[in-house]
Scaffold this active site. Sequence first.
Site, PDB file in Angstrom:
ATOM      1  N   HIS A 144      58.649  -0.418 107.295  1.00  0.00           N
ATOM      2  CA  HIS A 144      59.007  -0.400 105.850  1.00  0.00           C
ATOM      3  C   HIS A 144      59.657   1.121 105.462  1.00  0.00           C
ATOM      4  O   HIS A 144      60.517   1.519 104.868  1.00  0.00           O
ATOM      5  CB  HIS A 144      57.877  -0.762 104.954  1.00  0.00           C
ATOM      6  CG  HIS A 144      58.086  -0.402 103.530  1.00  0.00           C
ATOM      7  ND1 HIS A 144      58.646  -1.536 102.755  1.00  0.00           N
ATOM      8  CD2 HIS A 144      57.910   0.500 102.553  1.00  0.00           C
ATOM      9  CE1 HIS A 144      58.790  -0.865 101.341  1.00  0.00           C
ATOM     10  NE2 HIS A 144      58.296   0.329 101.412  1.00  0.00           N
ATOM     11  N   GLU A 145      58.570   2.109 105.845  1.00  0.00           N
ATOM     12  CA  GLU A 145      58.906   3.546 105.944  1.00  0.00           C
ATOM     13  C   GLU A 145      60.245   4.028 106.388  1.00  0.00           C
ATOM     14  O   GLU A 145      61.131   4.738 106.076  1.00  0.00           O
ATOM     15  CB  GLU A 145      57.717   4.342 106.000  1.00  0.00           C
ATOM     16  CG  GLU A 145      56.489   3.975 105.295  1.00  0.00           C
ATOM     17  CD  GLU A 145      56.585   4.098 103.866  1.00  0.00           C
ATOM     18  OE1 GLU A 145      57.637   4.826 103.457  1.00  0.00           O
ATOM     19  OE2 GLU A 145      55.826   3.374 103.041  1.00  0.00           O
ATOM     20  N   HIS A 148      63.139   2.871 104.467  1.00  0.00           N
ATOM     21  CA  HIS A 148      63.453   3.862 103.341  1.00  0.00           C
ATOM     22  C   HIS A 148      64.164   4.977 104.051  1.00  0.00           C
ATOM     23  O   HIS A 148      65.341   5.316 103.147  1.00  0.00           O
ATOM     24  CB  HIS A 148      62.147   4.345 102.915  1.00  0.00           C
ATOM     25  CG  HIS A 148      61.593   3.551 101.737  1.00  0.00           C
ATOM     26  ND1 HIS A 148      62.155   2.941 100.934  1.00  0.00           N
ATOM     27  CD2 HIS A 148      60.198   3.235 101.387  1.00  0.00           C
ATOM     28  CE1 HIS A 148      61.520   2.548  99.839  1.00  0.00           C
ATOM     29  NE2 HIS A 148      60.224   2.746 100.473  1.00  0.00           N
ATOM     30  N   GLU A 223      62.531  -0.917  97.020  1.00  0.00           N
ATOM     31  CA  GLU A 223      61.318  -1.232  97.727  1.00  0.00           C
ATOM     32  C   GLU A 223      61.766  -2.593  98.289  1.00  0.00           C
ATOM     33  O   GLU A 223      61.195  -3.021  99.367  1.00  0.00           O
ATOM     34  CB  GLU A 223      59.955  -1.272  96.769  1.00  0.00           C
ATOM     35  CG  GLU A 223      59.632  -0.040  96.402  1.00  0.00           C
ATOM     36  CD  GLU A 223      59.134   0.495  97.598  1.00  0.00           C
ATOM     37  OE1 GLU A 223      58.563   0.015  98.244  1.00  0.00           O
ATOM     38  OE2 GLU A 223      59.518   1.908  97.593  1.00  0.00           O
TER      39      GLU A 223
END
Length: 289
Positions: A144-145, A148, A223
């Site tokens: 997930h990071e 980003h 997100e």
Amino acid sequence: MKRIVLLIATNLAIMLVLGISASLLGVNRFLTANGLNLGALLAFAGLMGFGGAFISLLISKPMAKWSTGARVIAQPSNGTEAWLLDTVAAQARRAGIAMPEVAVYEGEPNAFATGASKNASLVAVSTGLLASMTQDEVEAVLAHEVAHIANGDMVTLTLIQGVVNTFVIFLARVVAYAVDSFLRKDEENSGPGIAYTITAIVCDILFGILASIIVAWFSRRREYRADRGAAQIMGTPRPMIDALARLGGFAPGALPKNMAASGIAGGGVMSLFSSHPSCEERIAALQHA
């Protein structure tokens, strides 16, 4: 206390630099004897709005390390640290970005990514998250990071913040000048009075609240995108769904204010101002993607 002092000191330093720059460029002289110079005001608002946002972006990595006490893993000292480095390296290759720095910090379950560019980034994970999740769930959070970073979310959010900051500063002073002019219309002295200062402060606060809602909305959208990116990196949404379900039962670890929008956990009662959707909403979005 350390985080508060760092935040205050950083904001004061940024405002000092921008104030000096505005004086040197002459864009702070937008109030003239002939009225409000809108061109100079727009230049002033743009300098303060975008300048503050981009300076914050440029120093985001060292500030994140200092404020959270994150320790960058240069040489792994145990199996967990070696696994973290190998996992992030593999995910970065899949995402097409340079290897980020990987750090661990003491705290409740959370993680964040930051950095001025895709190829100069940092991924940090808390000890609480490492201790509370399965390896697949931690891998999903890391993905997930990394998503980003690959999506350029830090730069995108900085641009959005710069735009809304500019409009807040510009509109607040236009309204303040109009109010002051109305109250002083029968006076010979055409210069701004105390009403200008008071109105500008009030409008800065009110417009700033509205601006924070806009920025939070964009943050929530990114997100969802990062969740989808994590599912693509891992080849399945299941680990990300499991990680979000587990996070939904935790009180998310507190992050410094300037890092909150980069964390993994979010949601809450004040959803309009939240940088993250609730875990339930994110799980539903992944299930229906």
